[in-house]
Design a protein around this motif. Structure first.
Motif, PDB file in Angstrom:
ATOM      1  N   VAL A 176       0.578  -0.705  -0.441  1.00  0.00           N
ATOM      2  CA  VAL A 176       0.241  -0.266   0.165  1.00  0.00           C
ATOM      3  C   VAL A 176       0.455   1.014  -0.100  1.00  0.00           C
ATOM      4  N   ILE A 177       1.688   1.479   0.838  1.00  0.00           N
ATOM      5  CA  ILE A 177       2.900   2.277   1.103  1.00  0.00           C
ATOM      6  C   ILE A 177       3.692   2.660  -0.214  1.00  0.00           C
ATOM      7  N   ASN A 178       4.038   1.207  -1.099  1.00  0.00           N
ATOM      8  CA  ASN A 178       4.752   1.212  -2.090  1.00  0.00           C
ATOM      9  C   ASN A 178       3.834   2.566  -3.796  1.00  0.00           C
ATOM     10  N   VAL A 179       2.956   1.428  -3.073  1.00  0.00           N
ATOM     11  CA  VAL A 179       2.290   2.510  -4.633  1.00  0.00           C
ATOM     12  C   VAL A 179       1.155   3.255  -4.389  1.00  0.00           C
ATOM     13  N   ILE A 180       1.116   4.522  -3.082  1.00  0.00           N
ATOM     14  CA  ILE A 180       0.835   5.549  -3.170  1.00  0.00           C
ATOM     15  C   ILE A 180       2.119   6.863  -2.834  1.00  0.00           C
ATOM     16  N   ALA A 181       3.637   5.818  -2.539  1.00  0.00           N
ATOM     17  CA  ALA A 181       4.570   6.942  -2.435  1.00  0.00           C
ATOM     18  C   ALA A 181       5.072   6.768  -4.330  1.00  0.00           C
ATOM     19  N   ASN A 182       5.039   6.075  -5.020  1.00  0.00           N
ATOM     20  CA  ASN A 182       5.012   5.738  -6.306  1.00  0.00           C
ATOM     21  C   ASN A 182       4.181   6.909  -6.681  1.00  0.00           C
ATOM     22  N   TYR A 183       2.925   6.949  -6.512  1.00  0.00           N
ATOM     23  CA  TYR A 183       1.849   8.066  -7.414  1.00  0.00           C
ATOM     24  C   TYR A 183       2.173   9.228  -6.794  1.00  0.00           C
ATOM     25  N   GLY A 184       2.350   9.380  -5.623  1.00  0.00           N
ATOM     26  CA  GLY A 184       3.322  10.456  -5.032  1.00  0.00           C
ATOM     27  C   GLY A 184       4.183  10.842  -5.838  1.00  0.00           C
ATOM     28  N   LEU A 185       5.225  10.103  -6.284  1.00  0.00           N
ATOM     29  CA  LEU A 185       6.290  10.845  -6.526  1.00  0.00           C
ATOM     30  C   LEU A 185       6.720  10.727  -8.214  1.00  0.00           C
ATOM     31  N   ILE A 186       6.004   9.948  -9.012  1.00  0.00           N
ATOM     32  CA  ILE A 186       6.911   9.792 -10.298  1.00  0.00           C
ATOM     33  C   ILE A 186       5.667  10.222 -10.667  1.00  0.00           C
ATOM     34  N   PHE A 187       4.428  10.964 -10.310  1.00  0.00           N
ATOM     35  CA  PHE A 187       3.524  11.776 -11.578  1.00  0.00           C
ATOM     36  C   PHE A 187       3.288  13.030 -10.158  1.00  0.00           C
ATOM     37  N   GLY A 188       4.254  13.496  -9.021  1.00  0.00           N
ATOM     38  CA  GLY A 188       3.819  15.029  -8.208  1.00  0.00           C
ATOM     39  C   GLY A 188       3.074  14.883  -7.952  1.00  0.00           C
ATOM     40  N   ARG A 189       2.280  14.482  -6.743  1.00  0.00           N
ATOM     41  CA  ARG A 189       0.827  14.158  -6.795  1.00  0.00           C
ATOM     42  C   ARG A 189       1.096  14.435  -4.750  1.00  0.00           C
ATOM     43  N   PHE A 190       0.098  14.684  -4.347  1.00  0.00           N
ATOM     44  CA  PHE A 190       0.195  15.446  -2.957  1.00  0.00           C
ATOM     45  C   PHE A 190       1.396  16.030  -2.230  1.00  0.00           C
ATOM     46  N   GLY A 191       2.194  17.098  -3.326  1.00  0.00           N
ATOM     47  CA  GLY A 191       2.859  18.109  -2.815  1.00  0.00           C
ATOM     48  C   GLY A 191       3.930  17.473  -3.152  1.00  0.00           C
ATOM     49  N   LEU A 192       4.528  16.498  -3.753  1.00  0.00           N
ATOM     50  CA  LEU A 192       5.087  16.039  -3.948  1.00  0.00           C
ATOM     51  C   LEU A 192       6.087  16.108  -5.245  1.00  0.00           C
ATOM     52  N   PRO A 193       7.489  16.159  -4.940  1.00  0.00           N
ATOM     53  CA  PRO A 193       8.205  16.581  -6.876  1.00  0.00           C
ATOM     54  C   PRO A 193       8.010  15.577  -7.287  1.00  0.00           C
ATOM     55  N   GLU A 194       7.754  16.101  -8.614  1.00  0.00           N
ATOM     56  CA  GLU A 194       7.446  14.806 -10.059  1.00  0.00           C
ATOM     57  C   GLU A 194       8.920  14.566 -10.679  1.00  0.00           C
ATOM     58  N   LEU A 195       9.172  13.500 -10.200  1.00  0.00           N
ATOM     59  CA  LEU A 195      10.442  12.586 -10.241  1.00  0.00           C
ATOM     60  C   LEU A 195      10.768  11.476 -11.478  1.00  0.00           C
ATOM     61  N   GLY A 196       9.447  11.044 -12.081  1.00  0.00           N
ATOM     62  CA  GLY A 196       9.287  10.072 -13.033  1.00  0.00           C
ATOM     63  C   GLY A 196       9.990   8.894 -12.794  1.00  0.00           C
ATOM     64  N   ALA A 197      11.284   7.870 -13.380  1.00  0.00           N
ATOM     65  CA  ALA A 197      11.249   6.449 -12.734  1.00  0.00           C
ATOM     66  C   ALA A 197      12.093   6.947 -12.006  1.00  0.00           C
ATOM     67  N   THR A 198      12.942   8.362 -11.535  1.00  0.00           N
ATOM     68  CA  THR A 198      13.417   7.703 -10.462  1.00  0.00           C
ATOM     69  C   THR A 198      12.748   7.542  -9.731  1.00  0.00           C
ATOM     70  N   GLY A 199      11.347   7.951  -9.015  1.00  0.00           N
ATOM     71  CA  GLY A 199      10.495   8.547  -7.851  1.00  0.00           C
ATOM     72  C   GLY A 199      10.174   7.352  -7.535  1.00  0.00           C
ATOM     73  N   ALA A 200       9.548   6.392  -8.654  1.00  0.00           N
ATOM     74  CA  ALA A 200       9.084   4.639  -8.351  1.00  0.00           C
ATOM     75  C   ALA A 200      10.357   3.988  -7.488  1.00  0.00           C
ATOM     76  N   GLY A 201      11.796   4.252  -7.847  1.00  0.00           N
ATOM     77  CA  GLY A 201      12.645   4.016  -7.325  1.00  0.00           C
ATOM     78  C   GLY A 201      12.519   4.377  -5.477  1.00  0.00           C
ATOM     79  N   ILE A 202      12.346   5.630  -5.420  1.00  0.00           N
ATOM     80  CA  ILE A 202      12.506   5.903  -4.357  1.00  0.00           C
ATOM     81  C   ILE A 202      11.472   5.931  -3.376  1.00  0.00           C
TER      82      ILE A 202
END
Length: 238
Positions: A176-202
């Protein structure tokens, strides 16, 4: 007739016990692979370059982490033996040993690979765009090696004492945490930066460490008087 019914009852209880232990393990065993699959699926919408970068990175990541899975097996085998022998004061010693050995190996390995990945990735792909996308993603995943070692060790301990259901719960939390964090960091949601593929790794690495935190809390609660983090096994056992 009474004897037949008694045997059937015993076998039914035994089957129920085995399934109760085995089913959570079967489901949980695919937890780390599922993190990778989620990364691949969510990054796929970014295009072929990002998909190729993540695919090559995860193949490399699997090779690096595969041998560390043996720590969980060691922890499980020794813990179940101690548990069967009712050595309650020593029950967590094998866990202490696998954590010590695992972290001793993981810390320098993580640092070494993190700095070598920019030089290694060109051997995986000749496409500059794939290299540019895959390098930071793989670096982010490599940081998670430390969490992987911790999780494998705790997983072995909990399965060794028959608490497989707890492992399944931690695995579900991680997904669950992975899906939420990935969505936020890949696409720049929830006030997080849009990092693309790197966001998925983080995101996947973050989920791994969240799992480590949950495992630690569970083991502390389950292990009063069991020697957790107090003593290592004998040298021969190590």
């Amino acid at each position: 007739m009474i004897k037949i019914n008694s045997v059937f009852f015993v076998r039914q209880n035994r089957l129920k016990t085995i399934l109760g232990l085995a089913l959570p393990i079967i489901i949980q065993s695919g937890s780390q692979s599922l993190l990778t699959l989620v990364d691949t699926a969510m990054v796929g919408v970014l295009g072929n370059v990002a998909l190729a970068a993540v695919g090559l990175s995860n193949y490399t990541y699997y090779i690096v982490t595969a041998f560390l899975a043996g720590l969980g097996m060691c922890s499980q085998t020794m813990t179940s033996r101690y548990y069967g022998e009712e050595r309650k004061r020593e029950l967590a010693w094998p866990l202490n040993g696998t954590l010590f050995l695992g972290l001793t190996a993981a810390l320098p390995l993580t640092l070494l690979l993190f700095y070598l990945i920019p030089d290694i990735f060109p051997f995986l792909s000749g496409e500059s765009s794939v290299i540019a996308s895959g390098t930071p993603y793989l670096q982010a995943r490599i940081v998670g090696i430390i969490g992987i070692v911790i999780n494998f060790s705790y997983y072995g301990y909990l399965t060794g004492i028959g608490r497989t259901g707890l492992c399944l719960k931690v695995g579900l939390v991680m997904q669950v945490i992975n899906v939420i964090a990935n969505y936020g960091l890949i696409f720049g949601r929830f006030g997080l930066p849009e990092l693309g593929a790197t966001g998925a790794g983080i995101g996947s690495t973050f989920a791994t460490f969240v799992g480590s935190a949950f495992y630690t809390i569970l083991v502390i609660r389950l292990s009063p008087g069991n020697g957790f983090l107090k003593k290592l096994p004998k040298f021969k056992t190590m």
